[in-house]
Design a protein around this motif. Structure first.
Motif, PDB file in Angstrom:
ATOM      1  N   SER A 121     -42.288  69.146   1.449  1.00 21.83           N
ATOM      2  CA  SER A 121     -41.650  68.404   1.382  1.00 21.83           C
ATOM      3  C   SER A 121     -40.430  68.858   2.466  1.00 21.83           C
ATOM      4  O   SER A 121     -39.210  69.139   2.479  1.00 21.83           O
ATOM      5  N   SER A 122     -40.519  68.089   4.033  1.00 21.67           N
ATOM      6  CA  SER A 122     -38.735  68.798   4.429  1.00 21.67           C
ATOM      7  C   SER A 122     -38.162  67.784   4.049  1.00 21.67           C
ATOM      8  O   SER A 122     -38.045  66.012   4.329  1.00 21.67           O
ATOM      9  N   SER A 123     -36.480  67.721   4.317  1.00 15.54           N
ATOM     10  CA  SER A 123     -35.742  67.067   3.562  1.00 15.54           C
ATOM     11  C   SER A 123     -35.319  66.343   4.769  1.00 15.54           C
ATOM     12  O   SER A 123     -34.635  65.325   4.528  1.00 15.54           O
ATOM     13  N   ASN A 124     -35.565  66.148   5.975  1.00 16.33           N
ATOM     14  CA  ASN A 124     -34.961  65.310   6.351  1.00 16.33           C
ATOM     15  C   ASN A 124     -35.972  64.367   6.913  1.00 16.33           C
ATOM     16  O   ASN A 124     -36.220  63.844   8.133  1.00 16.33           O
ATOM     17  N   LEU A 125     -37.309  64.811   5.993  1.00 13.41           N
ATOM     18  CA  LEU A 125     -38.305  63.645   6.768  1.00 13.41           C
ATOM     19  C   LEU A 125     -38.640  62.840   6.371  1.00 13.41           C
ATOM     20  O   LEU A 125     -38.568  61.591   5.169  1.00 13.41           O
ATOM     21  N   VAL A 126     -38.603  61.456   7.010  1.00 10.77           N
ATOM     22  CA  VAL A 126     -38.568  59.637   6.461  1.00 10.77           C
ATOM     23  C   VAL A 126     -39.817  59.749   6.695  1.00 10.77           C
ATOM     24  O   VAL A 126     -40.751  59.354   7.353  1.00 10.77           O
TER      25      VAL A 126
ATOM     26  N   ASP B 277     -46.282  60.057   3.988  1.00 11.80           N
ATOM     27  CA  ASP B 277     -45.991  61.763   3.854  1.00 11.80           C
ATOM     28  C   ASP B 277     -47.298  62.289   4.234  1.00 11.80           C
ATOM     29  O   ASP B 277     -47.704  62.401   3.724  1.00 11.80           O
ATOM     30  N   PRO B 278     -46.256  62.686   5.208  1.00 12.01           N
ATOM     31  CA  PRO B 278     -48.132  63.713   6.153  1.00 12.01           C
ATOM     32  C   PRO B 278     -47.923  64.922   4.699  1.00 12.01           C
ATOM     33  O   PRO B 278     -49.252  65.279   4.736  1.00 12.01           O
ATOM     34  N   ASN B 279     -47.073  64.705   3.941  1.00 14.41           N
ATOM     35  CA  ASN B 279     -47.860  65.674   2.868  1.00 14.41           C
ATOM     36  C   ASN B 279     -48.618  65.332   1.456  1.00 14.41           C
ATOM     37  O   ASN B 279     -48.446  66.170   1.052  1.00 14.41           O
ATOM     38  N   ASP B 280     -48.451  63.916   1.621  1.00 14.88           N
ATOM     39  CA  ASP B 280     -48.548  63.730   0.812  1.00 14.88           C
ATOM     40  C   ASP B 280     -49.830  62.154   0.808  1.00 14.88           C
ATOM     41  O   ASP B 280     -49.081  60.746   0.996  1.00 14.88           O
ATOM     42  N   PRO B 281     -50.593  62.650   2.127  1.00 15.52           N
ATOM     43  CA  PRO B 281     -51.541  61.344   3.057  1.00 15.52           C
ATOM     44  C   PRO B 281     -52.504  60.221   1.969  1.00 15.52           C
ATOM     45  O   PRO B 281     -52.310  59.341   2.618  1.00 15.52           O
TER      46      PRO B 281
END
Length: 741
Positions: free
Chosen positions: A151-156, A186-190
């Motif tokens: 996950s990106s740290s600044n991903l809303v 979350d695109p990392n966790d769709p």
């Protein structure tokens, strides 16, 4: 095609003797006695008699008058007020020399607080909920947890009222939800189900308690199954188009304007992600999405745009997941037509369980039910698509109750084979009442695992009245409330899959293209009672008119208890530049003040303190003993049927299919991790690898008619040659578990 197009809505009309139809009074196939109990004049009449008898000279009311029920003072609520948190304002520093430093420190602290609050209050909570809640305790394989590895740290990934939402095409809008709901993506966790539509609605990773948690739903009609009155602009361009069959033919011939791809332009624009956000913000927690069989495939000369609308249903799943909304997938259109109305795909003839291709079309329909059930029963989708309406508005009066119940039981078996019987897995299965009284279904399939009865109450298609809307203030309470109350006990989970604010049949093409309206006398055989402009010129409505419609809407919601309004949106006419059927648009009502901004305002409007006393029986929720249908029921409703209506001879003389074809499984969206860690597992479209039978296809040595041939045509003779085996005798060619094609 017949001489005249049949109206879109037939269910509210009344029936005569057993076996006759309940379409409109002016149906091309039948004639009917005159009644007003279920019409727009009901509110003006004093007491109404009526009986549920369907024999002799007696006729039942399509919606029975209620029995006496205990009432509470008008307007009292059945629900507890929502808890509201209050926050104290921060203390101000008194010394001037601290102001500058305090501002800087405050900004930093605020950033830290927001980040921590979002993580522990939403993101971390969602992960904890998933580890303790049985509905979604196991995260789909191949996905990463929210805020987890990659996950990106600044991903809303989440936000509430006033937050900024970025859509999949890069556009942004402000999320407006004053009911405590929040979106999550979350695109990392769709496949994260952490979103919550409102504070009173369980998040997708929490259990929805049928019969306790209320269904406040809306249909997305006219989107993936087009209807002329919902999307008039599509049909105004092609004057000869009256249903999606003829619209598809006209579009395909119009290559200069894009041909059949124009339908995809409609899919892209009519319903978007922002609609789902608005639905949650309106206090609604369910959407019912009509889906046609051609989302899976077409055969022969069927002109529909095959498979494309399925890709947009997948978008609907993603958007619903993002905003915490649950889906009722409704199979709206079947091969051959199940009701001869424009929303079935083609008008005027029923070739489902009727006529020479009646069994073959039903076999094909059962295959499509099986294919859909296998997809939505996968772990990635089961907590979003939680309800499956297996067939919209089948016209029982044409093919009979016995054959319909045989079909319903076989459909049940197909769905539960995909999802697992008696374990609380898979969707709630919704059965339309086929325009029979709800009492007709009491005890049907007793012991079945999670089934629901679907009722479509309308009062606008019978006799017409020029009475003002204010006279209908309590009509829904009188006509619908007790029926729903009784059915929740006698059958189980019961909901209104469709209802509207219409009390007259005014609205462009509401009854069908070019058919006019009974209210103004333009419908064949009708006598005018007034000018439809009163009911369609919504920009001229005053506060009294809007208040009357809102009161009718609230009474309907309270009487029906669990419901799906038909429909969310009505498109503008290109000829007038405005909506021409305003009583059918939830969105337009919200925008202009005649729909409640909070559906909970309906509680108590009918004055009934306890419309139904939960809980449901265990079979309704997948509890102990669910799925144990008595052998006597299974044997008496064995599939396939032995006789078919409107064809000479027995069922063995009719064309049927054999399960030896390749299964056209449904594919999923492709998700790739935003961090570049690889493709995320979206499922292979098939929940049960042990379900290995082939698809129903033609027998090489047998003859077949066009699936849409119509009744009154003799079956092929000889039916088969070379000693071919008939009906369910052919042994299936067992194939490996299907994979997406």
């Amino acid at each position: 095609m017949g001489d005249a197009s049949r109206p879109r809505f037939m269910g509210a009309a009344l029936a005569g003797e057993a076996g006759s139809s309940r379409p409109s009074l002016e149906s091309g196939h039948h004639s009917y006695p005159s009644f007003d109990n279920n019409s727009s004049v009901y509110a003006l009449n004093p007491e109404h008699g009526g009986t549920e008898s369907r024999t002799g000279s007696q006729y039942f009311n399509y919606r029975d008058d209620p029995n006496d029920v205990p009432m509470q003072p008008l307007g009292d609520s059945r629900y507890l007020d929502e808890k509201r948190a209050t926050y104290a304002a921060p203390r101000q520093r008194s010394r001037a020399k601290m102001i500058l430093a305090g501002v800087a420190a405050g900004v930093i602290a605020l950033i830290i607080i927001v980040v921590v609050a979002v993580y522990f209050g939403v993101v971390k909570k969602n992960d904890n909920d998933k580890s303790t809640n049985n509905d979604s305790a196991s995260k789909p394989s191949g996905t990463s947890g929210s805020g987890g590895k990659g996950s990106s740290s600044n991903l809303v990934v989440t936000g509430g009222d006033g937050s900024k939402v970025t859509t999949d095409n890069g556009t942004t809008f402000t999320y407006q939800n004053s009911f405590g709901g929040y979106w999550y993506w979350d695109p990392n966790d769709p496949f994260n189900n952490g979103a919550k539509a409102q504070s009173w609605t369980p998040a997708l990773n929490e259990t929805f308690n049928w019969g306790v948690d209320k269904i406040y739903g809306v249909n997305l009609g006219g989107w993936l199954v087009t209807e002329p009155f919902i999307v008039p602009s599509l049909y105004e361009k092609y004057p000869k188009a009256v249903d999606e069959w003829t619209l598809s033919e006209a579009m395909a011939a119009d290559t200069a304007n894009g041909g059949l791809s124009q339908l995809e332009d409609h899919y892209k624009t009519f319903i978007t992600e922002e609609d789902f956000a608005q639905i949650a913000g309106a206090g609604l927690n369910f959407v019912r999405i009509p889906l046609p069989y051609w989302a899976i495939e077409t055969r022969g000369d069927e002109p529909y745009l095959a498979k494309v609308c399925w890709t947009y249903f997948l978008k609907a799943i993603r958007w619903a997941r993002k905003y915490g909304i649950r889906i009722n997938l409704d199979l709206h259109s079947l091969p051959g037509s199940q009701n001869e109305w424009n929303h079935s795909g083609r008008m005027n003839d029923v070739n489902f369980l009727n006529g020479p291709m009646g069994i073959a079309n039903a076999q094909r329909s059962l295959d499509y039910i099986r294919i859909i059930a296998e997809f939505i029963s996968q772990d990635q989708y089961k907590d979003v698509v939680v309800m499956f309406g297996i067939t919209n508005e089948p016209e029982e009066a044409i093919f009979g109750l016995d054959n319909l119940q045989r079909y319903y039981l076989q459909a049940y078996n197909n769905v539960r084979l995909a999802s697992g019987i008696g374990e609380g897995k898979g969707p709630m299965i919704s059965y339309h009442d086929a325009f029979l009284p709800l009492t007709q279904w009491a005890g049907f399939m007793s012991g079945a695992d999670r089934i629901m009865l679907d009722d479509h109450p309308y009062i606008c298609f019978g006799g017409q009245s020029a009475a003002p809307i204010s006279s209908y203030a309590t009509t829904p309470c009188k006509t619908w409330g007790a029926n729903m109350n009784t059915s929740m006990s006698a059958f189980g989970m019961t909901a209104a899959g469709e209802f509207s604010n219409a009390v007259t049949d005014c609205g462009k093409w509401l009854n069908g293209v070019g058919l006019g309206a009974r209210y103004d006398g333009t419908f064949a055989g009708s006598t005018a009672v007034g000018d439809c402009d009163t009911w369609t010129n919504w920009p001229a409505w005053d506060d009294t008119m809007k208040s009357g419609i809102k009161q009718f809407a609230l009474a309907s919601m309270d009487a029906l208890q669990n419901w799906f309004f038909w429909t969310w949106k009505i498109g503008n006419s290109t000829e007038t530049g405005k909506v021409e059927s305003p009583a059918w648009s939830y969105q337009l009502g919200l925008q202009n003040g005649w729909m409640p901004t909070d559906p909970r305002q309906a509680a108590g409007v009918c004055g009934n303190t306890a419309p139904w006393d939960p809980p449901l029986a265990p079979s309704a929720t997948g509890g102990s003993g669910a799925g144990q249908i008595p052998a006597s029921v299974s044997n008496s409703l064995h599939w396939p049927p032995t006789t078919i209506s409107n064809v000479g001879g027995g069922a063995t003389d009719l064309p049927t299919y054999t399960p030896t074809g390749a299964v056209p499984t449904l594919s999923a969206e492709t998700f790739s991790s935003a961090s570049g860690t690889g493709t995320i597992n979206a499922g292979n479209g098939w929940a049960n690898s042990k379900d290995t039978a082939g698809a129903m296809v033609a027998i090489a040595t047998c003859s077949y008619l066009d699936p849409w041939v119509g009744q009154g045509i003799a079956p092929p003779s000889p039916l088969c040659s070379g000693g071919a085996r008939r009906r369910d005798v052919p042994l299936p060619l067992i194939t490996p578990p299907p994979s997406p094609s």
